[in-house]
Every structure is written in structure tokens, then in C-alpha cells.
Scaffold this motif. Sequence first.
Motif, mmCIF file in Angstrom:
data_model
loop_
_atom_site.group_PDB
_atom_site.id
_atom_site.type_symbol
_atom_site.label_atom_id
_atom_site.label_comp_id
_atom_site.label_asym_id
_atom_site.label_seq_id
_atom_site.Cartn_x
_atom_site.Cartn_y
_atom_site.Cartn_z
ATOM 1 N N ARG A 32 5.133 3.997 -6.071
ATOM 2 C CA ARG A 32 5.473 3.391 -4.776
ATOM 3 C C ARG A 32 6.913 2.908 -4.755
ATOM 4 O O ARG A 32 7.612 3.047 -3.761
ATOM 5 C CB ARG A 32 4.547 2.210 -4.468
ATOM 6 C CG ARG A 32 3.145 2.580 -4.182
ATOM 7 C CD ARG A 32 3.021 3.016 -2.733
ATOM 8 N NE ARG A 32 1.625 3.327 -2.477
ATOM 9 C CZ ARG A 32 1.013 3.059 -1.373
ATOM 10 N NH1 ARG A 32 1.645 2.508 -0.386
ATOM 11 N NH2 ARG A 32 -0.247 3.389 -1.222
ATOM 12 N N ARG A 176 -0.798 -1.608 -1.258
ATOM 13 C CA ARG A 176 -0.711 -1.818 0.195
ATOM 14 C C ARG A 176 -0.841 -3.300 0.533
ATOM 15 O O ARG A 176 -0.191 -3.781 1.455
ATOM 16 C CB ARG A 176 -1.798 -1.029 0.919
ATOM 17 C CG ARG A 176 -1.264 0.221 1.545
ATOM 18 C CD ARG A 176 -2.286 0.885 2.427
ATOM 19 N NE ARG A 176 -3.030 1.831 1.599
ATOM 20 C CZ ARG A 176 -4.341 1.919 1.554
ATOM 21 N NH1 ARG A 176 -5.090 1.173 2.305
ATOM 22 N NH2 ARG A 176 -4.932 2.790 0.756
ATOM 23 N N LYS A 179 2.281 -4.944 0.010
ATOM 24 C CA LYS A 179 3.324 -4.227 0.765
ATOM 25 C C LYS A 179 4.412 -3.719 -0.161
ATOM 26 O O LYS A 179 5.599 -3.859 0.074
ATOM 27 C CB LYS A 179 3.912 -5.135 1.835
ATOM 28 C CG LYS A 179 2.897 -5.565 2.854
ATOM 29 C CD LYS A 179 3.544 -5.977 4.136
ATOM 30 C CE LYS A 179 2.611 -6.619 5.088
ATOM 31 N NZ LYS A 179 1.455 -5.947 5.479
#
Length: 180
Positions: A32, A176, A179
Amino acid sequence: MGEVMETLSEHRISAAAPVVFLIVVAFQFVSRWLEQLKKRGPKTAEETRLRREIKELLKEASSLSQPSTFAQAAKLRRMATAKEKELANYQELHGKEIKGSYDLYLKVLFISKVLTYLVLVCWFWRVPVASISQQLVQPFGKVISWRAGGVLNGNVMVGIIPWLILSTRVSKFVCRLFKF
């Protein structure tokens, strides 16, 4: 002697699940992070300088609001537009290079993730990673214990493949949630 081996085996099982989960989470966070860096791209000194000049030119042009200074304000706006085009060209030129390097990092990360997962699967093949009470996973016990031995003493033995799938889903949710 049999008790010692059984205790060592249980200790390995109890430590395996969190270690595998932490490995999966680490891969997810790094993945990510690289994807976000690829999207944003690093800000170089040249980009910062151009943005600052554009901002100053537009600020100065907006301060010139008198009819007698209209020509000077228009000239400043044109200069700001030219700097914006220069910034766009700079970003396009250097963006391709940077995105290419991030693509390489993402490919290396993907290959290392696949190799790590293969090593984990080979290491824990037919060996339970964890044990969960059968009552907690009542309808899914067979699926979760795939290739790990089924039910033992009222506990479902969790196999490595279902554990990797579950850990991946949870780590994506955690990323997620933060964030990241």
C-alpha cells in the motif's frame, strides 16, 4: 518424551498463526505504501520551486486590480500559465521515470510475497497453524481445517492456506481502516 514433543508442537502452532499474520500484514502495508508513493510521486526541489513561483505570480497578479495595472496583471497571469505548462512538462517527463521505478519495486515485492507464501505453504503443509474452538467456526470447520487434520479434542485445526487467505483479507481491512 511424547509429552515434550506434543508441547513443542503446540507451542509451534500457537506461535505460527501470529507470525504468519504479521508477515502478511507487513507485505500489505509495504504494498500500500509503494502504491501511494507511486500515485503521489515525490516532490522534487524543481517542482517546489515552480509551484512557489506560480503561486507568487498569481498572488501578485491578483493584487493588481486597478484599471491602470491591468496590462501588468495580464502579463503576470501569462507568465504563471507558462510556468504551469513548464511544471506539467517536468512532471510528465520525470513522472514516467519514477513510476517505472515504483513498478519495479512493486514487482519485486510481489515476487517476494509469492515466494514467502510458497515457503509458508510448504513449511506448514498438513500441519495446523492454529486451533479454534469448533463451536466458533461451526459451519466453516471443514473449510478452515483443509489439509490440517480436521477436528481434534473439540478444536478445529486451521490449515495454512485458509489462514493465509484470512490474514490477507484482514490485513487489507486494517490498511483501509488506517487509511494507509
